[in-house]
Design an enzyme around this catalytic site. Sequence first.
Site, PDB file in Angstrom:
ATOM      1  CG  HIS A 195       6.977   6.399   6.816  1.00 51.55           C
ATOM      2  ND1 HIS A 195       7.222   6.243   8.243  1.00 51.55           N
ATOM      3  CD2 HIS A 195       6.414   5.043   6.420  1.00 51.55           C
ATOM      4  CE1 HIS A 195       7.077   5.185   8.580  1.00 51.55           C
ATOM      5  NE2 HIS A 195       6.329   4.463   7.579  1.00 51.55           N
ATOM      6  CD  GLU A 437      -2.254  -8.743  -5.453  1.00 49.18           C
ATOM      7  OE1 GLU A 437      -1.546  -7.726  -4.674  1.00 49.18           O
ATOM      8  OE2 GLU A 437      -3.154  -9.508  -4.881  1.00 49.18           O
ATOM      9  CG  ASP A 461       2.103  -7.681  -3.098  1.00 46.42           C
ATOM     10  OD1 ASP A 461       3.358  -7.282  -2.722  1.00 46.42           O
ATOM     11  OD2 ASP A 461       0.818  -7.641  -2.570  1.00 46.42           O
ATOM     12  CB  CYS A 508      -4.633  -1.822  -9.814  1.00 44.24           C
ATOM     13  SG  CYS A 508      -4.249  -3.471  -9.166  1.00 44.24           S
TER      14      CYS A 508
END
Length: 576
Positions: A195, A437, A461, A508
């Site tokens: 976070h 991924e 990933d 990406c």
Amino acid sequence: MPFTVHGLPVSQGIAIGHVHLISHALLEVNHYHVAPRHIEDELARLDEAVATVQGELVGLKAVTTSGQAHSEVGAFVDLQLMMLADPMLVDAARQLVESRRCNAEWALVQQMEHLVEQFRQIEDPYLRERQADVVQVIERLVKVLLGHPGHLPPKRRDGLGTIVVAHDLSPADTIGFRDHNIAGFVTDVGGPTSHTAIVARSLKIPAVVGLHHVRDLLEDDELVIVDGTRGVIIVAPGDEIIEEYRLRRSELEIERSKLNRLRDTRATTLDGETINLMANIEGPKDLPAVKSANADGIGLYRTEFLFIGRDNLPDEDEQYEAYRAVVKAMPSKPVTIRTFDVGNDKALNGVHSRMEPNPALGLRAVRYSLSEPKMFLTQLRALLRASAHGKLQIMVPMLAHAQEIDQCLALIEKAKAELRAEKLKFDESVQIGGMIEVPAAALSLGMFIRRLAFLSIGTNDLIQYTLAIDRSDEAVVHLYDPLHPAVLKLIAGTIATGARYGLPVSVCGEMAGDLAYTELLLGMGLRNFSMHPGNILEIKQQILRADLGELAPKVQRILKMDEPARIREAVERLVA
């Protein structure tokens, strides 16, 4: 004497300021009995605290939708709003107040400890980490009940800012600091995707996390330097060190201002190769940042943020309007929209949510979509309708099997047939692509090339699955290595195979927006980058200085290495 502490650099820049310790002992509350005649008053006090915190979170949510903070933060805020509405939290605390005639804050902490213990027994690391969200919600409620809003100190006369030092910071707390003179964030825990890291990057505030017991080493008001680029905290620096870092900070600020001059310059290498720099977004609210960087298009539109944090799913018209808004805002530029990637760290509410023993390996992304064909078909219809307004491309996440591609293509054809029957416009030749991924996809590209029009490598990933590391688990986050030889071979192999068959390939994931890997990816043959819009101009500057003729043979030599230390040294030399 000055000393240094090393952690994980998660938000670049240099901050010089005074320490402000955020207490981690807030939840050590007193326990006292409440007279029967005052029970209703105590319950009302609890309800008022819940309403106050809900109001704070809704206000912070508005900040994320106004574009002042990274929109992924909205999902964190939504999660805490959901917890406030969960009967297992507040309602259970109310019952404790009534049955045990205790004060509200003590009841909340007791229920929190009960829930945290349940989370600790969950095997999956990501779900186990959600105990932090429970603690952060209770902390906010207890602050209100105790009348401790946690105000930061006022601006100082010496002109230096405040360095917030905490065990951990919730996204709501971090966003709430935006109007204060905050110079930097330092936390005991966390990683690149925590976070604090996400919010700090969105607010462009230097941050270093994962310092373990740094709170025990620092004192309130102590002078420190936070180097968010190198992951270093310098405690009690001398005048010479401060002057050195002030100079370095000024140089960084000058460089950053110069970047705006590159906005309308094409990203072309020294030997004349044009590179496409596209943006990753979560919705229409990110468009101002995309326009500011003059991105070459949208390389990744994460549609799951339309679905997360709500009890009802968006219908076809709502989705269509969100997709159309982005496509129309990018005239003549490609907009690649990913079908929703739910599961693992992005869960749906209500009847569509489910508990899994290992969400990262479970029913997520395309697997989830195919298990809910009605929901998936609704999204595909909305996407196809939006394709009538520009250069929309549809991208499917986490493909691994030929039958998954075939099922997706069959559903797309079904959606097209329905729209034709209803005389609704769409682009008949809309391109369909897939994300690489998982290692299985990178090692069996033939079935993708025969069926799809483009590929995009999701490095976050791909690294996680190749190295068997949960990137949200701080216990193993140090093993998350984009430069692992296996990872590099998978990325380079995918780029080379795409080039051989004339299939466009983009990256990406986080690697695309990291300056440390720009030359490496260029040398692999990558010509399409997609990243957070705030990183585009920095990457463009790096590309303008690159010579592909020199880079390619150097990168080929790196790809033959299998010692991590040698690989890292060689990649660092590419940038130098």
